[in-house]
Scaffold this motif. Sequence first.
Motif, mmCIF file in Angstrom:
data_model
loop_
_atom_site.group_PDB
_atom_site.id
_atom_site.type_symbol
_atom_site.label_atom_id
_atom_site.label_comp_id
_atom_site.label_asym_id
_atom_site.label_seq_id
_atom_site.Cartn_x
_atom_site.Cartn_y
_atom_site.Cartn_z
ATOM 1 N N GLY A 5 -38.856 32.079 90.952
ATOM 2 C CA GLY A 5 -39.638 32.824 89.714
ATOM 3 C C GLY A 5 -39.924 31.945 88.816
ATOM 4 O O GLY A 5 -40.223 30.820 89.324
ATOM 5 N N HIS A 6 -39.957 32.164 87.683
ATOM 6 C CA HIS A 6 -40.593 31.339 86.601
ATOM 7 C C HIS A 6 -39.684 30.329 86.018
ATOM 8 O O HIS A 6 -38.648 30.000 86.294
ATOM 9 C CB HIS A 6 -40.975 32.348 85.504
ATOM 10 N N ARG A 7 -39.985 29.406 85.206
ATOM 11 C CA ARG A 7 -39.206 28.144 84.823
ATOM 12 C C ARG A 7 -38.182 28.614 84.033
ATOM 13 O O ARG A 7 -38.480 29.450 83.146
ATOM 14 C CB ARG A 7 -40.365 27.254 84.135
ATOM 15 N N ARG A 8 -37.164 27.844 84.115
ATOM 16 C CA ARG A 8 -35.993 28.175 83.415
ATOM 17 C C ARG A 8 -35.683 27.134 82.342
ATOM 18 O O ARG A 8 -35.885 25.929 82.725
ATOM 19 C CB ARG A 8 -34.910 28.739 84.211
ATOM 20 N N SER A 9 -35.006 27.384 81.264
ATOM 21 C CA SER A 9 -34.381 26.460 80.315
ATOM 22 C C SER A 9 -33.008 26.767 80.204
ATOM 23 O O SER A 9 -32.492 27.677 79.983
ATOM 24 C CB SER A 9 -35.048 26.694 79.036
ATOM 25 N N VAL A 10 -32.194 25.725 80.705
ATOM 26 C CA VAL A 10 -30.665 25.883 80.866
ATOM 27 C C VAL A 10 -30.339 24.768 79.817
ATOM 28 O O VAL A 10 -30.474 23.541 79.673
ATOM 29 C CB VAL A 10 -30.299 25.458 82.245
ATOM 30 N N PRO A 11 -29.390 25.302 78.682
ATOM 31 C CA PRO A 11 -28.763 24.362 77.747
ATOM 32 C C PRO A 11 -27.944 23.264 78.497
ATOM 33 O O PRO A 11 -27.513 23.350 79.425
ATOM 34 C CB PRO A 11 -27.749 25.229 76.934
ATOM 35 N N ALA A 16 -24.205 21.068 82.726
ATOM 36 C CA ALA A 16 -22.939 20.379 83.156
ATOM 37 C C ALA A 16 -21.767 21.002 83.527
ATOM 38 O O ALA A 16 -20.993 20.651 84.577
ATOM 39 C CB ALA A 16 -22.333 19.310 81.935
ATOM 40 N N THR A 17 -21.663 22.039 83.018
ATOM 41 C CA THR A 17 -20.347 23.269 83.373
ATOM 42 C C THR A 17 -20.957 23.444 84.580
ATOM 43 O O THR A 17 -19.878 23.722 85.549
ATOM 44 C CB THR A 17 -20.425 24.251 82.354
ATOM 45 N N LEU A 18 -22.301 23.853 85.110
ATOM 46 C CA LEU A 18 -22.250 24.529 86.349
ATOM 47 C C LEU A 18 -22.237 23.447 87.325
ATOM 48 O O LEU A 18 -21.843 23.916 88.667
ATOM 49 C CB LEU A 18 -23.824 25.054 86.055
ATOM 50 N N ARG A 19 -22.495 22.308 87.022
ATOM 51 C CA ARG A 19 -22.381 21.078 88.078
ATOM 52 C C ARG A 19 -20.887 20.855 88.042
ATOM 53 O O ARG A 19 -20.273 20.759 89.494
ATOM 54 C CB ARG A 19 -22.819 19.764 87.569
ATOM 55 N N SER A 82 -11.338 23.295 77.581
ATOM 56 C CA SER A 82 -12.235 22.185 76.754
ATOM 57 C C SER A 82 -13.533 22.468 77.087
ATOM 58 O O SER A 82 -14.685 21.860 76.343
ATOM 59 C CB SER A 82 -12.130 20.933 77.427
ATOM 60 N N ASP A 83 -14.128 23.784 77.608
ATOM 61 C CA ASP A 83 -15.314 24.109 77.844
ATOM 62 C C ASP A 83 -15.838 25.510 77.519
ATOM 63 O O ASP A 83 -15.463 26.319 78.403
ATOM 64 C CB ASP A 83 -15.649 23.488 79.294
ATOM 65 N N ASP A 84 -16.245 25.821 76.369
ATOM 66 C CA ASP A 84 -16.497 27.257 75.835
ATOM 67 C C ASP A 84 -17.386 27.939 76.783
ATOM 68 O O ASP A 84 -17.243 29.359 77.177
ATOM 69 C CB ASP A 84 -17.063 27.341 74.653
ATOM 70 N N TRP A 85 -18.114 27.433 77.695
ATOM 71 C CA TRP A 85 -19.240 28.222 78.666
ATOM 72 C C TRP A 85 -18.395 28.605 79.855
ATOM 73 O O TRP A 85 -18.792 29.791 80.525
ATOM 74 C CB TRP A 85 -20.031 27.073 79.231
#
Length: 260
Positions: A5-11, A16-19, A82-85
Amino acid sequence: MAQRGHRRSVPHRLAATLRALTAALDQILGSSLVGAYLYGSLTQGAFDPARSDVDCIVVVRRDLTDAHFRALDAWLAQAAESDDWIRRLQMQFLVRGRLLRTDTRGALYQFGTLTRCGSDGNPIIWRNVLETGVTLIGLAPETFLPPITERAMFDALVREVAYLRAEITDPASRWRGQRFYRAYAVLTLCRILYTHRTGDVVSKRRAATWALRALPSRWHSLVRAAVASDRREASRLPLPRIARFIEFVQQQLVPPWRGT
């Protein structure tokens, strides 16, 4: 990450949370992990860092054991401190051999809580994954996902309308009095119609833009009010009007194979 799909912008912090999440899933689930997949607003160019959920599916080879469940629950609870995400995750755990089935089992992490639950095998979500999803780890979904048939998609759209009707028309519902849910219901109905007419799965905002062009003008004010409410602007979303919109959408869901 493998993506389409198209380009994405990840905060940055979310990346870091996803990693960290991916590493934890790999460590805890081990050989049972098939893969983890992002979908939804984050992969459709409609993500709002201030309020959007982070939608994710984790596919495993077998039901979560009690040990796996406890380890996941503990990791998520600790990480959320410690991580709101982490609390913004909407993460389903599904079994590879029982995908796209309405009688399957699984688990769900939502609103900061991990629970065992059933699944309706929603093919709409999987179409989303196939079209714009991101593979965090594991096999490409095309390699194991059963074919998504026209009938399966249609039945899923009908179920989605029924879920919304149940919440909006039931006086005992905990959701229908919430402004965010009323906006969600209207925008989701726009998505349902968009998918029914085009076969594609898009963000709520994009579906609303389409609805303002494609639907009769009598629904435009309701759709605009839902978009405004979704942006946290003041708007009126009366329950009777939403209920009538539900009935309108239901009438539009004609089986595509009828008359063929």
